[in-house]
Design a protein around this motif. Structure first.
Motif, PDB file in Angstrom:
ATOM      1  N   TYR A 196       0.832  -1.195   0.000  1.00 30.44           N
ATOM      2  CA  TYR A 196       0.000   0.000   0.000  1.00 30.44           C
ATOM      3  C   TYR A 196       0.873   1.253   0.000  1.00 30.44           C
ATOM      4  O   TYR A 196       0.538   2.258  -0.625  1.00 30.44           O
ATOM      5  CB  TYR A 196      -0.930   0.002   1.214  1.00 30.44           C
ATOM      6  N   PHE A 197       1.983   1.175   0.708  1.00 29.02           N
ATOM      7  CA  PHE A 197       2.930   2.292   0.701  1.00 29.02           C
ATOM      8  C   PHE A 197       3.608   2.398  -0.667  1.00 29.02           C
ATOM      9  O   PHE A 197       3.894   3.508  -1.142  1.00 29.02           O
ATOM     10  CB  PHE A 197       3.978   2.113   1.797  1.00 29.02           C
ATOM     11  N   LEU A 198       3.839   1.251  -1.290  1.00 31.06           N
ATOM     12  CA  LEU A 198       4.430   1.264  -2.626  1.00 31.06           C
ATOM     13  C   LEU A 198       3.482   1.933  -3.621  1.00 31.06           C
ATOM     14  O   LEU A 198       3.921   2.720  -4.462  1.00 31.06           O
ATOM     15  CB  LEU A 198       4.740  -0.171  -3.072  1.00 31.06           C
ATOM     16  N   MET A 199       2.179   1.616  -3.533  1.00 27.78           N
ATOM     17  CA  MET A 199       1.225   2.243  -4.426  1.00 27.78           C
ATOM     18  C   MET A 199       1.139   3.745  -4.166  1.00 27.78           C
ATOM     19  O   MET A 199       1.034   4.562  -5.088  1.00 27.78           O
ATOM     20  CB  MET A 199      -0.158   1.622  -4.266  1.00 27.78           C
ATOM     21  N   SER A 200       1.192   4.122  -2.890  1.00 30.56           N
ATOM     22  CA  SER A 200       1.159   5.543  -2.543  1.00 30.56           C
ATOM     23  C   SER A 200       2.388   6.265  -3.080  1.00 30.56           C
ATOM     24  O   SER A 200       2.297   7.402  -3.565  1.00 30.56           O
ATOM     25  CB  SER A 200       1.066   5.710  -1.022  1.00 30.56           C
ATOM     26  N   PHE A 201       3.544   5.588  -3.012  1.00 29.30           N
ATOM     27  CA  PHE A 201       4.759   6.176  -3.591  1.00 29.30           C
ATOM     28  C   PHE A 201       4.601   6.341  -5.098  1.00 29.30           C
ATOM     29  O   PHE A 201       4.993   7.371  -5.663  1.00 29.30           O
ATOM     30  CB  PHE A 201       5.964   5.293  -3.281  1.00 29.30           C
ATOM     31  N   GLY A 202       4.017   5.318  -5.758  1.00 31.80           N
ATOM     32  CA  GLY A 202       3.773   5.417  -7.192  1.00 31.80           C
ATOM     33  C   GLY A 202       2.845   6.569  -7.525  1.00 31.80           C
ATOM     34  O   GLY A 202       3.048   7.280  -8.519  1.00 31.80           O
ATOM     35  N   PHE A 203       1.834   6.779  -6.700  1.00 32.37           N
ATOM     36  CA  PHE A 203       0.900   7.890  -6.885  1.00 32.37           C
ATOM     37  C   PHE A 203       1.616   9.241  -6.787  1.00 32.37           C
ATOM     38  O   PHE A 203       1.363  10.159  -7.579  1.00 32.37           O
ATOM     39  CB  PHE A 203      -0.215   7.788  -5.844  1.00 32.37           C
ATOM     40  N   LEU A 204       2.524   9.349  -5.832  1.00 32.07           N
ATOM     41  CA  LEU A 204       3.219  10.620  -5.613  1.00 32.07           C
ATOM     42  C   LEU A 204       4.354  10.848  -6.609  1.00 32.07           C
ATOM     43  O   LEU A 204       4.751  12.001  -6.838  1.00 32.07           O
ATOM     44  CB  LEU A 204       3.775  10.674  -4.191  1.00 32.07           C
ATOM     45  N   LEU A 205       4.875   9.763  -7.206  1.00 33.62           N
ATOM     46  CA  LEU A 205       6.057   9.875  -8.050  1.00 33.62           C
ATOM     47  C   LEU A 205       5.889  10.870  -9.204  1.00 33.62           C
ATOM     48  O   LEU A 205       6.724  11.782  -9.351  1.00 33.62           O
ATOM     49  CB  LEU A 205       6.441   8.493  -8.583  1.00 33.62           C
ATOM     50  N   PRO A 206       4.850  10.779 -10.072  1.00 32.56           N
ATOM     51  CA  PRO A 206       4.722  11.770 -11.146  1.00 32.56           C
ATOM     52  C   PRO A 206       4.468  13.181 -10.628  1.00 32.56           C
ATOM     53  O   PRO A 206       4.910  14.159 -11.244  1.00 32.56           O
ATOM     54  CB  PRO A 206       3.524  11.248 -11.961  1.00 32.56           C
ATOM     55  N   ILE A 207       3.812  13.280  -9.475  1.00 36.58           N
ATOM     56  CA  ILE A 207       3.571  14.602  -8.883  1.00 36.58           C
ATOM     57  C   ILE A 207       4.886  15.213  -8.424  1.00 36.58           C
ATOM     58  O   ILE A 207       5.131  16.413  -8.604  1.00 36.58           O
ATOM     59  CB  ILE A 207       2.569  14.492  -7.716  1.00 36.58           C
ATOM     60  N   ILE A 208       5.753  14.386  -7.856  1.00 40.36           N
ATOM     61  CA  ILE A 208       7.070  14.870  -7.415  1.00 40.36           C
ATOM     62  C   ILE A 208       7.904  15.318  -8.612  1.00 40.36           C
ATOM     63  O   ILE A 208       8.597  16.348  -8.555  1.00 40.36           O
ATOM     64  CB  ILE A 208       7.807  13.767  -6.624  1.00 40.36           C
ATOM     65  N   VAL A 209       7.836  14.557  -9.715  1.00 33.45           N
ATOM     66  CA  VAL A 209       8.596  14.918 -10.920  1.00 33.45           C
ATOM     67  C   VAL A 209       8.150  16.284 -11.441  1.00 33.45           C
ATOM     68  O   VAL A 209       8.984  17.147 -11.767  1.00 33.45           O
ATOM     69  CB  VAL A 209       8.423  13.846 -12.009  1.00 33.45           C
ATOM     70  N   VAL A 210       6.841  16.500 -11.512  1.00 33.21           N
ATOM     71  CA  VAL A 210       6.325  17.797 -11.976  1.00 33.21           C
ATOM     72  C   VAL A 210       6.672  18.889 -10.965  1.00 33.21           C
ATOM     73  O   VAL A 210       6.981  20.027 -11.345  1.00 33.21           O
ATOM     74  CB  VAL A 210       4.803  17.712 -12.201  1.00 33.21           C
ATOM     75  N   PHE A 211       6.639  18.544  -9.681  1.00 36.18           N
ATOM     76  CA  PHE A 211       6.984  19.522  -8.640  1.00 36.18           C
ATOM     77  C   PHE A 211       8.404  20.037  -8.815  1.00 36.18           C
ATOM     78  O   PHE A 211       8.679  21.218  -8.587  1.00 36.18           O
ATOM     79  CB  PHE A 211       6.817  18.885  -7.263  1.00 36.18           C
ATOM     80  N   THR A 212       9.328  19.152  -9.217  1.00 40.09           N
ATOM     81  CA  THR A 212      10.721  19.582  -9.399  1.00 40.09           C
ATOM     82  C   THR A 212      10.832  20.649 -10.485  1.00 40.09           C
ATOM     83  O   THR A 212      11.671  21.543 -10.392  1.00 40.09           O
ATOM     84  CB  THR A 212      11.627  18.381  -9.746  1.00 40.09           C
ATOM     85  N   TYR A 213       9.983  20.554 -11.507  1.00 32.89           N
ATOM     86  CA  TYR A 213       9.999  21.593 -12.549  1.00 32.89           C
ATOM     87  C   TYR A 213       9.600  22.933 -11.955  1.00 32.89           C
ATOM     88  O   TYR A 213      10.247  23.968 -12.218  1.00 32.89           O
ATOM     89  CB  TYR A 213       9.052  21.209 -13.681  1.00 32.89           C
ATOM     90  N   PHE A 214       8.522  22.927 -11.165  1.00 37.77           N
ATOM     91  CA  PHE A 214       8.074  24.181 -10.568  1.00 37.77           C
ATOM     92  C   PHE A 214       9.058  24.668  -9.507  1.00 37.77           C
ATOM     93  O   PHE A 214       9.207  25.867  -9.300  1.00 37.77           O
ATOM     94  CB  PHE A 214       6.687  23.995  -9.953  1.00 37.77           C
ATOM     95  N   LEU A 215       9.734  23.739  -8.851  1.00 31.08           N
ATOM     96  CA  LEU A 215      10.757  24.135  -7.888  1.00 31.08           C
ATOM     97  C   LEU A 215      11.900  24.839  -8.603  1.00 31.08           C
ATOM     98  O   LEU A 215      12.410  25.869  -8.138  1.00 31.08           O
ATOM     99  CB  LEU A 215      11.276  22.896  -7.155  1.00 31.08           C
TER     100      LEU A 215
END
Length: 342
Positions: A196-215
């Motif tokens: 379940y934590f792995l799925m949650s990490f997968g959910f956050l992964l593309p959001i984190i990638v896009v966040f780095t652009y805005f960062l």
């Protein structure tokens, strides 16, 4: 009409494509539909804090996609791409139910109902964040059902989360489906807790990638504010009841199909799992559709079309008399046409 799509034959996808094209050509030929072109400015939105003239539910990946479409400055490319995504979703829905033997017969009737249901939604006539995000939610549901049926690997769990995350980056409120998918995994998969934590990490992964652009662009605060305000913009909206009239007829038949076959008689274990999952999704989509509302329509109508297509198909396949099946198809078609133009 039912006979044309009841056979498990991939060439039925050609008929579904023809039905989609004919329906959209007719709709755009009639000016009463009042289809208007969205006004999104990706570059302006980024430079002015991501909220300049953009509905806050719209995700950054959709804004980027629309910026590319907007280079043509034409409504027809948007309409064409919308048709392509509806067709992709139709194929995914048909494959989803056939691969899982979800219904009494392996048939393309769910794809037909999905096309008919999208006729009532103006957000599916032109390229919209709901429509594109729906594609990724269907992919996530495919990974979920594969895991339940075949006890898939950790890559399967991770892929479920990643596709939900991508859906949310096109249409931010789709992030709430992470919670229902977690519950479905808990109740029906008996998978390891750490997954379940792995799925949650997968959910956050593309959001984190896009966040780095805005960062990197020093716009990360605006990005996080945009995401958070979209997800938390929840509360009962009386307008949802008025707009809900669009789905009353197909929804009544869907609920009737869900309640009358709740026992799962003469169904395999996996068919029972699919039916229960569709029931969860039906009521969850109704709930969030009542408490989330956006300009121009019910926020989760596109996803609500999935469980409705399933239960409408279940009704059609369960009728003993052919005329009842045909009548239900035509009623759904007329329902979409009537509410599209009023």
């Amino acid at each position: 009409m039912i006979k044309l799509f009841r056979t498990n034959d991939p060439y039925r996808l050609v008929l579904l494509t023809i039905a989609l094209i004919v329906g959209r050509v007719v709709i755009f030929a009639i000016p009463l539909a009042e289809v208007t072109r969205p006004d999104l400015d990706f570059a302006g939105a980024i430079s002015d804090g991501l909220l300049n003239g953009v509905d806050k539910e719209v995700g950054p990946l959709y804004m980027l996609l629309w910026q590319l479409v907007d280079l043509t400055n034409g409504i027809w490319l948007s309409a064409l791409l919308a048709g392509v995504f509806v067709l992709i979703n139709t194929v995914l829905i048909s494959d989803l139910f056939i691969r899982n033997n979800a219904l009494k017969d392996n048939t393309y009737i769910p794809g037909l109902f999905y096309i008919l249901l999208t006729l009532a939604s103006k957000s599916s006539l032109l390229l919209s964040p709901q429509l594109v995000g729906m594609t990724f939610l269907l992919l996530a549901l495919g990974f979920l059902l594969d895991h339940i049926k075949f006890r898939g690997s950790e890559e399967n769990i991770l892929s479920t989360g990643v596709t939900i995350g991508l859906a949310a980056l096109f249409f931010i409120p789709y992030a709430v489906f992470w919670s229902i998918v977690i519950l479905i995994y808990i109740f029906y998969s008996s998978t390891l807790s750490r997954r379940y934590f792995l799925m949650s990490f997968g959910f956050l992964l593309p959001i984190i990638v896009v966040f780095t652009y805005f960062l990197y662009s020093d716009k990360h605060v605006e990005f996080l504010t945009h995401i958070w305000s979209s997800i938390t913009n929840i509360g009962f909206k009386p307008q949802a009841l008025t707009m809900g009239k669009v789905v009353v007829l197909p929804l009544v038949f869907s609920l009737w199909g869900a309640l009358t076959s709740f026992s799962g008689a003469r169904m395999t274990n996996h068919q029972i799992y699919v039916q229960r999952i569709m029931t969860w999704l039906l009521f969850f989509a109704l709930f969030v559709g009542t408490f989330y509302l956006v300009k121009g329509g019910i926020i989760h109508y596109e996803f609500l079309s999935l469980p409705m297509a399933y239960f409408l198909s279940k009704n059609v396949l369960g009728f003993n008399k052919k005329w009842k099946s045909e009548a239900l198809v035509w009623l759904v078609l007329l329902n979409g046409i009537v509410f599209l133009f009023i």
